[in-house]
Every structure is written in C-alpha cells, then in structure tokens.
Motif scaffolding. Sequence first.
Motif, PDB file in Angstrom:
ATOM      1  N   SER A 127       0.862  -1.172   0.000  1.00 17.19           N
ATOM      2  CA  SER A 127       0.000   0.000   0.000  1.00 17.19           C
ATOM      3  C   SER A 127       0.900   1.224   0.000  1.00 17.19           C
ATOM      4  CB  SER A 127      -0.923   0.008   1.224  1.00 17.19           C
ATOM      5  OG  SER A 127      -0.149   0.030   2.411  1.00 17.19           O
ATOM      6  N   GLY A 128       0.305   2.354  -0.307  1.00 14.77           N
ATOM      7  CA  GLY A 128       1.125   3.553  -0.291  1.00 14.77           C
ATOM      8  C   GLY A 128       0.543   4.693  -1.068  1.00 14.77           C
ATOM      9  N   GLU A 129       1.453   5.525  -1.579  1.00 12.79           N
ATOM     10  CA  GLU A 129       1.060   6.768  -2.227  1.00 12.79           C
ATOM     11  C   GLU A 129       1.934   7.032  -3.445  1.00 12.79           C
ATOM     12  OE1 GLU A 129       0.259  11.412  -0.944  1.00 12.79           O
ATOM     13  OE2 GLU A 129       1.350  10.107   0.415  1.00 12.79           O
ATOM     14  N   VAL A 130       1.313   7.614  -4.470  1.00 13.48           N
ATOM     15  CA  VAL A 130       2.025   8.091  -5.653  1.00 13.48           C
ATOM     16  C   VAL A 130       1.965   9.612  -5.610  1.00 13.48           C
ATOM     17  CG1 VAL A 130       2.098   8.145  -8.180  1.00 13.48           C
ATOM     18  CG2 VAL A 130       1.402   6.050  -6.990  1.00 13.48           C
ATOM     19  N   ARG A 131       3.123  10.255  -5.676  1.00 14.33           N
ATOM     20  CA  ARG A 131       3.196  11.724  -5.645  1.00 14.33           C
ATOM     21  C   ARG A 131       3.824  12.228  -6.940  1.00 14.33           C
ATOM     22  NH1 ARG A 131       6.064  12.166   0.185  1.00 14.33           N
ATOM     23  NH2 ARG A 131       4.348  11.348   1.442  1.00 14.33           N
ATOM     24  N   TYR A 132       3.302  13.371  -7.375  1.00 19.13           N
ATOM     25  CA  TYR A 132       3.878  14.044  -8.527  1.00 19.13           C
ATOM     26  C   TYR A 132       3.919  15.531  -8.208  1.00 19.13           C
ATOM     27  CZ  TYR A 132       4.606  15.799 -13.237  1.00 19.13           C
ATOM     28  OH  TYR A 132       5.112  16.443 -14.342  1.00 19.13           O
ATOM     29  N   ASP A 133       5.043  16.154  -8.415  1.00 22.33           N
ATOM     30  CA  ASP A 133       5.233  17.564  -8.099  1.00 22.33           C
ATOM     31  C   ASP A 133       4.943  17.832  -6.620  1.00 22.33           C
ATOM     32  OD1 ASP A 133       5.910  20.216  -8.627  1.00 22.33           O
ATOM     33  OD2 ASP A 133       3.914  20.749  -9.354  1.00 22.33           O
ATOM     34  N   GLY A 134       5.297  16.866  -5.776  1.00 22.19           N
ATOM     35  CA  GLY A 134       5.147  17.025  -4.334  1.00 22.19           C
ATOM     36  C   GLY A 134       3.739  16.816  -3.797  1.00 22.19           C
ATOM     37  N   VAL A 149      -2.586  -2.316 -10.069  1.00 15.71           N
ATOM     38  CA  VAL A 149      -3.482  -1.674  -9.114  1.00 15.71           C
ATOM     39  C   VAL A 149      -3.747  -0.240  -9.573  1.00 15.71           C
ATOM     40  CG1 VAL A 149      -1.644  -0.867  -7.558  1.00 15.71           C
ATOM     41  CG2 VAL A 149      -3.935  -1.287  -6.646  1.00 15.71           C
ATOM     42  N   GLU A 150      -4.976   0.210  -9.380  1.00 11.36           N
ATOM     43  CA  GLU A 150      -5.345   1.598  -9.675  1.00 11.36           C
ATOM     44  C   GLU A 150      -5.127   2.425  -8.419  1.00 11.36           C
ATOM     45  OE1 GLU A 150      -9.540   3.695 -10.300  1.00 11.36           O
ATOM     46  OE2 GLU A 150      -9.004   2.406 -11.992  1.00 11.36           O
ATOM     47  N   TYR A 151      -4.739   3.689  -8.594  1.00 11.82           N
ATOM     48  CA  TYR A 151      -4.665   4.594  -7.452  1.00 11.82           C
ATOM     49  C   TYR A 151      -5.553   5.795  -7.721  1.00 11.82           C
ATOM     50  CZ  TYR A 151      -1.292   7.417 -10.111  1.00 11.82           C
ATOM     51  OH  TYR A 151      -0.677   8.184 -11.069  1.00 11.82           O
ATOM     52  N   ARG A 152      -6.073   6.370  -6.644  1.00 11.29           N
ATOM     53  CA  ARG A 152      -6.884   7.592  -6.694  1.00 11.29           C
ATOM     54  C   ARG A 152      -6.425   8.505  -5.565  1.00 11.29           C
ATOM     55  NH1 ARG A 152     -11.255   7.682  -9.908  1.00 11.29           N
ATOM     56  NH2 ARG A 152     -11.857   5.718 -10.830  1.00 11.29           N
ATOM     57  N   ASP A 153      -6.342   9.782  -5.867  1.00 10.46           N
ATOM     58  CA  ASP A 153      -5.855  10.756  -4.884  1.00 10.46           C
ATOM     59  C   ASP A 153      -4.534  10.288  -4.276  1.00 10.46           C
ATOM     60  OD1 ASP A 153      -8.124  12.398  -5.303  1.00 10.46           O
ATOM     61  OD2 ASP A 153      -9.280  11.138  -3.935  1.00 10.46           O
ATOM     62  N   GLY A 154      -3.717   9.650  -5.114  1.00 12.03           N
ATOM     63  CA  GLY A 154      -2.393   9.195  -4.711  1.00 12.03           C
ATOM     64  C   GLY A 154      -2.365   7.875  -3.971  1.00 12.03           C
ATOM     65  N   LYS A 155      -3.482   7.414  -3.428  1.00  5.78           N
ATOM     66  CA  LYS A 155      -3.500   6.227  -2.570  1.00  5.78           C
ATOM     67  C   LYS A 155      -3.753   4.938  -3.349  1.00  5.78           C
ATOM     68  CE  LYS A 155      -3.292   8.696   1.234  1.00  5.78           C
ATOM     69  NZ  LYS A 155      -2.026   8.951   1.804  1.00  5.78           N
ATOM     70  N   PHE A 156      -3.017   3.885  -2.981  1.00  6.60           N
ATOM     71  CA  PHE A 156      -3.257   2.567  -3.559  1.00  6.60           C
ATOM     72  C   PHE A 156      -3.102   1.505  -2.479  1.00  6.60           C
ATOM     73  CE2 PHE A 156       1.310   3.076  -3.950  1.00  6.60           C
ATOM     74  CZ  PHE A 156       1.819   1.824  -3.668  1.00  6.60           C
ATOM     75  N   ASN A 157      -3.721   0.347  -2.741  1.00  2.00           N
ATOM     76  CA  ASN A 157      -3.642  -0.768  -1.812  1.00  2.00           C
ATOM     77  C   ASN A 157      -3.736  -2.071  -2.598  1.00  2.00           C
ATOM     78  OD1 ASN A 157      -3.656  -2.475   0.346  1.00  2.00           O
ATOM     79  ND2 ASN A 157      -5.277  -1.414   1.456  1.00  2.00           N
ATOM     80  N   LEU A 158      -2.641  -2.743  -2.725  1.00  7.20           N
ATOM     81  CA  LEU A 158      -2.551  -4.016  -3.433  1.00  7.20           C
ATOM     82  C   LEU A 158      -2.540  -5.110  -2.365  1.00  7.20           C
ATOM     83  CD1 LEU A 158      -2.023  -5.385  -6.229  1.00  7.20           C
ATOM     84  CD2 LEU A 158       0.396  -5.160  -5.726  1.00  7.20           C
ATOM     85  N   ILE A 201       7.217  10.664  -8.261  1.00  7.14           N
ATOM     86  CA  ILE A 201       7.472  10.791  -9.695  1.00  7.14           C
ATOM     87  C   ILE A 201       8.189  12.124  -9.920  1.00  7.14           C
ATOM     88  CG2 ILE A 201       6.452  10.861 -12.008  1.00  7.14           C
ATOM     89  CD1 ILE A 201       5.864   8.235 -10.516  1.00  7.14           C
ATOM     90  N   PRO A 202       9.382  12.084 -10.486  1.00  6.87           N
ATOM     91  CA  PRO A 202      10.098  13.342 -10.732  1.00  6.87           C
ATOM     92  C   PRO A 202       9.444  14.134 -11.853  1.00  6.87           C
ATOM     93  CG  PRO A 202      11.350  11.492 -11.606  1.00  6.87           C
ATOM     94  CD  PRO A 202      10.156  10.917 -10.915  1.00  6.87           C
ATOM     95  N   GLN A 203       9.457  15.447 -11.706  1.00  6.66           N
ATOM     96  CA  GLN A 203       8.936  16.307 -12.763  1.00  6.66           C
ATOM     97  C   GLN A 203       9.869  16.247 -13.952  1.00  6.66           C
ATOM     98  OE1 GLN A 203       8.250  20.254 -11.032  1.00  6.66           O
ATOM     99  NE2 GLN A 203       6.380  20.231 -12.241  1.00  6.66           N
ATOM    100  N   ARG A 204       9.267  16.273 -15.146  1.00  2.00           N
ATOM    101  CA  ARG A 204      10.101  16.326 -16.355  1.00  2.00           C
ATOM    102  C   ARG A 204      10.753  17.678 -16.449  1.00  2.00           C
ATOM    103  NH1 ARG A 204       7.225  14.169 -21.701  1.00  2.00           N
ATOM    104  NH2 ARG A 204       6.282  16.177 -21.493  1.00  2.00           N
ATOM    105  N   LYS A 205      11.987  17.670 -16.876  1.00  2.00           N
ATOM    106  CA  LYS A 205      12.698  18.928 -17.065  1.00  2.00           C
ATOM    107  C   LYS A 205      12.221  19.586 -18.358  1.00  2.00           C
ATOM    108  CE  LYS A 205      16.963  17.611 -14.723  1.00  2.00           C
ATOM    109  NZ  LYS A 205      16.507  16.655 -13.831  1.00  2.00           N
ATOM    110  N   SER A 206      12.041  20.885 -18.328  1.00  2.00           N
ATOM    111  CA  SER A 206      11.655  21.635 -19.531  1.00  2.00           C
ATOM    112  C   SER A 206      12.812  21.632 -20.513  1.00  2.00           C
ATOM    113  CB  SER A 206      11.301  23.078 -19.200  1.00  2.00           C
ATOM    114  OG  SER A 206      10.476  23.143 -18.099  1.00  2.00           O
ATOM    115  N   ARG A 207      12.452  21.615 -21.771  1.00  3.12           N
ATOM    116  CA  ARG A 207      13.504  21.642 -22.801  1.00  3.12           C
ATOM    117  C   ARG A 207      13.646  23.014 -23.373  1.00  3.12           C
ATOM    118  NH1 ARG A 207      12.865  15.910 -25.883  1.00  3.12           N
ATOM    119  NH2 ARG A 207      12.720  14.748 -24.011  1.00  3.12           N
TER     120      ARG A 207
END
Length: 142
Positions: A39-46, A71-80, A136-142
């Motif tokens: 279980s846990g969390e997926v974060r993007y841009d903090g 597994v699907e996550y919603r609002d960052g949360k998932f539970n496998l 998840i790291p933010q992509r760097k602008s080109r």
Amino acid sequence: MNWKSDFYSQSAQYALLVTILLAPVGCSQSNGLERYSVSGEVRYDGKPAPLGEIMFLPDRDAANPGPGSIVEYRDGKFNLQDKGVIGGAYRLRITGYDGIPVRMESGVDPGGRQIFPPYEMTYEFPKEDTTLVIDIPQRKSR
C-alpha cells in the motif's frame, strides 16, 4: 482515447509481458508463493497524483519467479492486497492522469489528461507487507 486505453496502448508490450509472465505461475494464492500486500502513495510535483495505475512486474533478470499485478490509485492512494507481491525485485510502471473528465467523440473519458509520461522504476520488496511512497520526478523543460 481514454486514460485506461491510453495506458494500455502505450504499454502493449508490457501487457504481453505480464501475460507471458503470469501464464506459467498462475494468478491464485494456490501456486505456493506467499504474497504480501503493498500500500502507499504516488506523488507528482510534491502532491498526491490524482489518478492512474501501477504495474508490478517481477524482475526476471533478478530471478524473481513471482506473479505480476496491476493496481489503480486515486488521490495518490493505492492498496494491493489479495494480489500482492512475493518479495524480491520488481519493475514498476506508473501512469498518471489529472482525473478531470474530458469530452471526446466517443463519449467522456473520466480519467482526464496524462500529467506525466509512464514512469518506470525498480524496487526490492521485502517478504512482508510494505508501505511504499513513489515520488514521480517532474520532467525537465527543454
């Protein structure tokens, strides 16, 4: 294309790989391999990522014989839970969408627009239930 079909079209090779990997092992608990919940969390841009999926693929290069899971996550949360990991090295593939419904010719896509390209990482799971935070790291602008 909706968020789920976009995910699967982008990862057709991974879907085939999962099918091939699951075929000899099976998807049930009866295969003799003890599975542990993740279980846990997926974060993007903090912040918690709104919506997406995580594919757990056993790393065959590291001799992991385990089954794969999605597994699907919603609002960052998932539970496998019931279809968890056996421990050992796994390759994870994470997709993320904004969760804002988008009107399309074929109807409404409830997942919305992709907020980051599919992100891949490896993780060594212990042989116990695990809480995992994926940044998840933010992509760097080109």
